[in-house]
Design a protein around this motif. Structure first.
Motif, PDB file in Angstrom:
ATOM      1  N   LEU A   1      48.270 -18.083  27.352  1.00  0.00           N
ATOM      2  CA  LEU A   1      49.324 -18.706  26.547  1.00  0.00           C
ATOM      3  C   LEU A   1      49.009 -18.667  25.051  1.00  0.00           C
ATOM      4  N   TRP A   2      47.742 -18.836  24.684  1.00  0.00           N
ATOM      5  CA  TRP A   2      47.408 -18.823  23.257  1.00  0.00           C
ATOM      6  C   TRP A   2      47.739 -17.469  22.635  1.00  0.00           C
ATOM      7  N   VAL A   3      47.645 -16.402  23.415  1.00  0.00           N
ATOM      8  CA  VAL A   3      47.986 -15.073  22.892  1.00  0.00           C
ATOM      9  C   VAL A   3      49.489 -14.985  22.674  1.00  0.00           C
ATOM     10  N   TRP A   4      50.276 -15.512  23.617  1.00  0.00           N
ATOM     11  CA  TRP A   4      51.735 -15.518  23.451  1.00  0.00           C
ATOM     12  C   TRP A   4      52.136 -16.292  22.203  1.00  0.00           C
ATOM     13  N   ILE A   5      51.446 -17.392  21.946  1.00  0.00           N
ATOM     14  CA  ILE A   5      51.746 -18.193  20.754  1.00  0.00           C
ATOM     15  C   ILE A   5      51.442 -17.398  19.493  1.00  0.00           C
ATOM     16  N   ARG A   6      50.315 -16.700  19.482  1.00  0.00           N
ATOM     17  CA  ARG A   6      49.973 -15.880  18.318  1.00  0.00           C
ATOM     18  C   ARG A   6      50.973 -14.746  18.143  1.00  0.00           C
ATOM     19  N   LEU A   7      51.433 -14.138  19.259  1.00  0.00           N
ATOM     20  CA  LEU A   7      52.441 -13.086  19.184  1.00  0.00           C
ATOM     21  C   LEU A   7      53.759 -13.634  18.633  1.00  0.00           C
ATOM     22  N   ALA A   8      54.134 -14.831  19.054  1.00  0.00           N
ATOM     23  CA  ALA A   8      55.370 -15.443  18.552  1.00  0.00           C
ATOM     24  C   ALA A   8      55.281 -15.673  17.050  1.00  0.00           C
ATOM     25  N   ARG A   9      54.130 -16.141  16.578  1.00  0.00           N
ATOM     26  CA  ARG A   9      53.948 -16.344  15.135  1.00  0.00           C
ATOM     27  C   ARG A   9      54.020 -15.020  14.381  1.00  0.00           C
ATOM     28  N   ALA A  10      53.419 -13.989  14.946  1.00  0.00           N
ATOM     29  CA  ALA A  10      53.460 -12.666  14.299  1.00  0.00           C
ATOM     30  C   ALA A  10      54.893 -12.146  14.247  1.00  0.00           C
ATOM     31  N   ALA A  11      55.655 -12.404  15.310  1.00  0.00           N
ATOM     32  CA  ALA A  11      57.049 -11.954  15.349  1.00  0.00           C
ATOM     33  C   ALA A  11      57.899 -12.680  14.310  1.00  0.00           C
ATOM     34  N   LYS A  12      57.498 -13.900  13.975  1.00  0.00           N
ATOM     35  CA  LYS A  12      58.233 -14.665  12.964  1.00  0.00           C
ATOM     36  C   LYS A  12      57.648 -14.453  11.569  1.00  0.00           C
ATOM     37  N   GLU A  13      56.787 -13.442  11.449  1.00  0.00           N
ATOM     38  CA  GLU A  13      56.173 -13.045  10.177  1.00  0.00           C
ATOM     39  C   GLU A  13      55.283 -14.128   9.583  1.00  0.00           C
ATOM     40  N   THR A  14      54.646 -14.919  10.464  1.00  0.00           N
ATOM     41  CA  THR A  14      53.657 -15.899  10.025  1.00  0.00           C
ATOM     42  C   THR A  14      52.413 -15.769  10.909  1.00  0.00           C
TER      43      THR A  14
ATOM     44  N   SER B   1      52.279 -16.702  34.378  1.00  0.00           N
ATOM     45  CA  SER B   1      51.778 -17.399  35.561  1.00  0.00           C
ATOM     46  C   SER B   1      52.397 -18.790  35.656  1.00  0.00           C
ATOM     47  N   ALA B   2      52.202 -19.422  36.790  1.00  0.00           N
ATOM     48  CA  ALA B   2      52.656 -20.805  36.966  1.00  0.00           C
ATOM     49  C   ALA B   2      51.998 -21.710  35.929  1.00  0.00           C
ATOM     50  N   THR B   3      50.776 -21.382  35.558  1.00  0.00           N
ATOM     51  CA  THR B   3      50.073 -22.177  34.549  1.00  0.00           C
ATOM     52  C   THR B   3      50.793 -22.127  33.212  1.00  0.00           C
ATOM     53  N   HIS B   4      51.350 -20.979  32.855  1.00  0.00           N
ATOM     54  CA  HIS B   4      52.128 -20.888  31.617  1.00  0.00           C
ATOM     55  C   HIS B   4      53.256 -21.910  31.644  1.00  0.00           C
ATOM     56  N   TYR B   5      53.997 -21.939  32.744  1.00  0.00           N
ATOM     57  CA  TYR B   5      55.138 -22.845  32.853  1.00  0.00           C
ATOM     58  C   TYR B   5      54.691 -24.300  32.847  1.00  0.00           C
ATOM     59  N   MET B   6      53.551 -24.593  33.466  1.00  0.00           N
ATOM     60  CA  MET B   6      53.040 -25.962  33.469  1.00  0.00           C
ATOM     61  C   MET B   6      52.648 -26.388  32.056  1.00  0.00           C
ATOM     62  N   GLU B   7      51.982 -25.510  31.323  1.00  0.00           N
ATOM     63  CA  GLU B   7      51.573 -25.835  29.959  1.00  0.00           C
ATOM     64  C   GLU B   7      52.785 -25.982  29.047  1.00  0.00           C
ATOM     65  N   ILE B   8      53.770 -25.107  29.183  1.00  0.00           N
ATOM     66  CA  ILE B   8      54.982 -25.199  28.371  1.00  0.00           C
ATOM     67  C   ILE B   8      55.737 -26.478  28.696  1.00  0.00           C
ATOM     68  N   GLY B   9      55.722 -26.858  29.972  1.00  0.00           N
ATOM     69  CA  GLY B   9      56.397 -28.086  30.389  1.00  0.00           C
ATOM     70  C   GLY B   9      55.815 -29.335  29.764  1.00  0.00           C
ATOM     71  N   LYS B  10      54.563 -29.289  29.326  1.00  0.00           N
ATOM     72  CA  LYS B  10      53.910 -30.441  28.688  1.00  0.00           C
ATOM     73  C   LYS B  10      54.299 -30.601  27.223  1.00  0.00           C
ATOM     74  N   ILE B  11      54.934 -29.604  26.662  1.00  0.00           N
ATOM     75  CA  ILE B  11      55.314 -29.652  25.243  1.00  0.00           C
ATOM     76  C   ILE B  11      56.461 -30.641  25.075  1.00  0.00           C
ATOM     77  N   ALA B  12      56.238 -31.668  24.274  1.00  0.00           N
ATOM     78  CA  ALA B  12      57.236 -32.726  24.103  1.00  0.00           C
ATOM     79  C   ALA B  12      58.321 -32.362  23.087  1.00  0.00           C
ATOM     80  N   ASP B  13      57.978 -31.587  22.083  1.00  0.00           N
ATOM     81  CA  ASP B  13      58.919 -31.225  21.013  1.00  0.00           C
ATOM     82  C   ASP B  13      59.878 -30.152  21.522  1.00  0.00           C
TER      83      ASP B  13
END
Length: 70
Positions: free
Chosen positions: A10-23, A49-61
């Motif tokens: 998941l941390w890699v996906w987050i870094r990819l998302a930031r790169a895609a947003k030019e930050t 993976s299911a773990t990705h969905y579980m971790e994303i589900g914990k995000i309150a914002d």
């Protein structure tokens, strides 16, 4: 022949998302994003993976959750 797949934590996906947003967190993240997009265009799969969905589900914002990978 089996379709190639690459698991990204998941941390890699987050870094990819930031790169895609030019930050990108690091300049190399932009190169990684390009490599992932090229691999995807060449039919490489990037499963979540299911773990990705579980971790994303914990995000309150709601805004942060909407920005999570799908």
């Amino acid at each position: 022949m089996a379709t190639p797949s690459v698991y990204l934590d998941l941390w890699v996906w987050i870094r990819l998302a930031r790169a895609a947003k030019e930050t990108p967190h690091e300049a190399s993240d932009t190169n990684l994003l390009t490599a992932v997009l090229d691999a995807s265009a060449a039919a490489v799969l990037f499963p979540l993976s299911a773990t990705h969905y579980m971790e994303i589900g914990k995000i309150a914002d709601p805004r942060q959750r909407a920005n999570a990978p799908r």
